[in-house]
Write an enzyme that holds these catalytic residues in place. Structure first.
Site, short mmCIF file in Angstrom:
data_model
loop_
_atom_site.label_atom_id
_atom_site.label_comp_id
_atom_site.label_asym_id
_atom_site.label_seq_id
_atom_site.Cartn_x
_atom_site.Cartn_y
_atom_site.Cartn_z
N ASP A 3 12.28 -11.52 36.05
CA ASP A 3 11.05 -12.09 36.60
C ASP A 3 11.24 -12.36 38.09
O ASP A 3 10.42 -11.96 38.92
CB ASP A 3 10.73 -13.39 35.85
CG ASP A 3 9.48 -14.05 36.40
OD1 ASP A 3 8.49 -13.32 36.61
OD2 ASP A 3 9.49 -15.27 36.63
N TYR A 45 12.79 -17.47 27.92
CA TYR A 45 11.33 -17.52 27.76
C TYR A 45 10.92 -17.85 26.32
O TYR A 45 9.83 -18.34 26.10
CB TYR A 45 10.72 -16.16 28.14
CG TYR A 45 10.34 -16.03 29.58
CD1 TYR A 45 11.30 -16.14 30.58
CD2 TYR A 45 9.02 -15.79 29.95
CE1 TYR A 45 10.94 -16.00 31.91
CE2 TYR A 45 8.66 -15.64 31.27
CZ TYR A 45 9.62 -15.75 32.25
OH TYR A 45 9.27 -15.62 33.57
N LYS A 48 24.77 -13.64 34.95
CA LYS A 48 25.41 -14.81 35.55
C LYS A 48 26.59 -15.15 34.64
O LYS A 48 26.73 -16.27 34.12
CB LYS A 48 24.38 -15.95 35.65
CG LYS A 48 24.84 -17.15 36.44
CD LYS A 48 24.89 -16.93 37.93
CE LYS A 48 25.52 -18.13 38.63
NZ LYS A 48 25.77 -17.91 40.06
N ASP A 81 22.80 -14.07 41.75
CA ASP A 81 22.64 -14.61 43.11
C ASP A 81 22.98 -13.55 44.16
O ASP A 81 22.24 -13.34 45.13
CB ASP A 81 23.46 -15.90 43.30
CG ASP A 81 24.90 -15.79 42.82
OD1 ASP A 81 25.25 -14.77 42.18
OD2 ASP A 81 25.68 -16.72 43.07
N ASP A 135 9.92 -9.95 41.72
CA ASP A 135 9.09 -10.45 42.83
C ASP A 135 9.78 -10.17 44.17
O ASP A 135 9.13 -9.80 45.14
CB ASP A 135 8.83 -11.96 42.70
CG ASP A 135 7.54 -12.26 41.95
OD1 ASP A 135 7.25 -11.52 40.98
OD2 ASP A 135 6.84 -13.23 42.32
C1 IPM Z 1 5.24 -11.83 35.27
C2 IPM Z 1 4.63 -13.21 35.30
C3 IPM Z 1 4.73 -13.80 33.91
C4 IPM Z 1 6.19 -13.91 33.58
C5 IPM Z 1 4.02 -15.14 33.71
C6 IPM Z 1 2.58 -15.09 34.14
C7 IPM Z 1 4.14 -15.61 32.28
O1 IPM Z 1 5.23 -14.01 36.28
O2 IPM Z 1 4.76 -10.99 34.50
O3 IPM Z 1 6.20 -11.60 36.00
O4 IPM Z 1 6.86 -14.87 33.99
O5 IPM Z 1 6.68 -13.03 32.86
MN MN Z 2 6.70 -12.96 37.49
#
Ligand code: IPM
Ligand code: MN
Length: 353
Positions: free
Chosen positions: A242, A140, A186, A218, A246
């Site tokens: 990240d 990042y 990884k 993975d 999710d």
């Molecule tokens: C998160 C979001 C952010 C990230 C974006 C909006 C920059 O997806 O907080 O997970 O990738 O960190």
């Molecule tokens: Mn995110």
């Protein structure tokens, strides 16, 4: 008195932050606490008003307060700005400037919502783990980065001290839980990951009671949906965290349920994991629970009031068990209520507890 800076941001951000702010006010009244909550512009809303996503004033305010509460940033209106002007860039800058290197993303199943996920209830029930994501390093932030007509490039780089501090913190967190840590990398492909793994094993020597496991990213993505109960604490780098957080969102049924805390040595910021959801913005439909649960994390980490954190979680749980659902967590036949209605219910359960 505790000082909170609130950054409602864009899309559904203002609605969910308004709900969470009412929860803080209700708690202040109940426990006779004093808070000053100061609102500042951030993201697209700030860009429209001041020509900048993150103004010097907003950044300064965030550095001065005890805790920051963030809603969400971004939306189609600002999507075509140059990369370094996008709302996402402002969020990264805010994290970096505040030194928020550790991002906690707990994935806990609420009993009442065990049917709201696309995963089978028997797989989910009893799941309770936390993802600790490194937040201010890795790909990042690595240089060089860029793209031209013929190629695009980014750099995944970690300094030793960056890995050491997040890994130590993860071992500490594991010691306070079930003493099981999975480090996700990884290392079979990326040198940067092998470097990470070596440091994890060095630090493990200081935490011999913790059961440590390395896992490739993975495989981890598969394991989280196959058998989420196997996890207690996960530590991983920025990009993998990240993605995996999710995936973990689906365990709670909806990203609308997932809170997060971003912590550094001085500052702390709390935000829901979900985005600005422009498609439902301004309709009083958004799920405020992730933001309210982020406030719970604020009470624990920034104000050292674990009892209030538990009160908030209990009120959320009770509200869900009473059948209140926002649209994102509703099954056919459920009673779907608005952002404000579910917030009212949570507050009345808080007052009654
Ligand atoms: C998160 C979001 C952010 C990230 C974006 C909006 C920059 O997806 O907080 O997970 O990738 O960190
Ligand atoms: Mn995110």
């Amino acid at each position: 008195m505790f000082t909170i800076v609130s950054l409602p941001g864009d899309g559904i951000g203002p609605e969910v932050v308004a709900g969470a702010t009412r929860v803080i006010q209700a708690l202040a009244e109940k426990h006779d606490l004093e808070f000053s909550i100061e609102e500042h512009p951030f993201g697209g809303a700030s860009y429209d008003a001041h020509g900048e996503m993150l103004t010097a004033e907003t950044l300064e305010a965030c550095k001065e307060c005890d805790a920051v509460l963030l809603g969400a940033v971004g939306g189609p209106k600002w999507e075509n700005l140059p990369h370094d002007k996008k709302p996402e860039a402002a969020l990264l800058k805010l994290r970096k400037e505040l030194g928020l290197f550790a991002n906690f993303r707990p994935a806990k199943v609420y009993d009442a919502l065990v049917d709201a996920s696309s995963l089978k209830p028997e797989i989910l029930s009893g799941t309770d783990f936390t993802v600790i994501r490194e937040l201010t390093g890795g790909i990042y932030f690595g240089q060089p980065r860029g793209y031209d007509e013929s190629k695009g490039w980014n750099t995944m780089v970690y300094e030793r001290h960056e890995v050491e501090r997040i890994v130590r913190l993860a071992f500490d967190a594991a010691m306070k839980r079930k003493k099981r840590l999975v480090s996700i990398d990884k290392a079979n492909v990326l040198e940067c990951s092998q470097f990470w793994r070596n440091i994890v094993h060095e630090i493990h020597k200081d935490f011999p009671e913790v059961e440590l496991q390395d896992m490739y990213v993975d495989n981890a993505a598969m394991q989280i949906v196959r058998d989420p109960k196997q996890f207690d604490v996960i530590v991983t780098k920025n990009l993998f965290g990240d993605i995996l957080s999710d995936i973990s969102g689906m365990i709670t049924g909806s990203l609308g349920m997932l809170p997060s805390a971003s912590i550094g040595t001085i500052h702390a910021l709390y935000e829901p994991i979900h985005g600005s959801a422009p498609d439902i913005a301004g309709q009083n439909k958004a799920n405020p629970i992730a933001t309210i649960a982020s406030v719970a994390m604020m009470f624990e980490h920034s104000f050292c009031m674990k009892n209030i954190k538990e009160e908030i979680y209990a009120a959320i749980e009770k509200t869900l068990s009473e059948g209140f659902r926002t649209v994102d967590i509703a099954n056919p036949g459920d009673r779907v209520v608005s952002t404000t209605a579910i917030t009212d219910a949570i507050i009345s359960n808080l007052k009654a507890s």
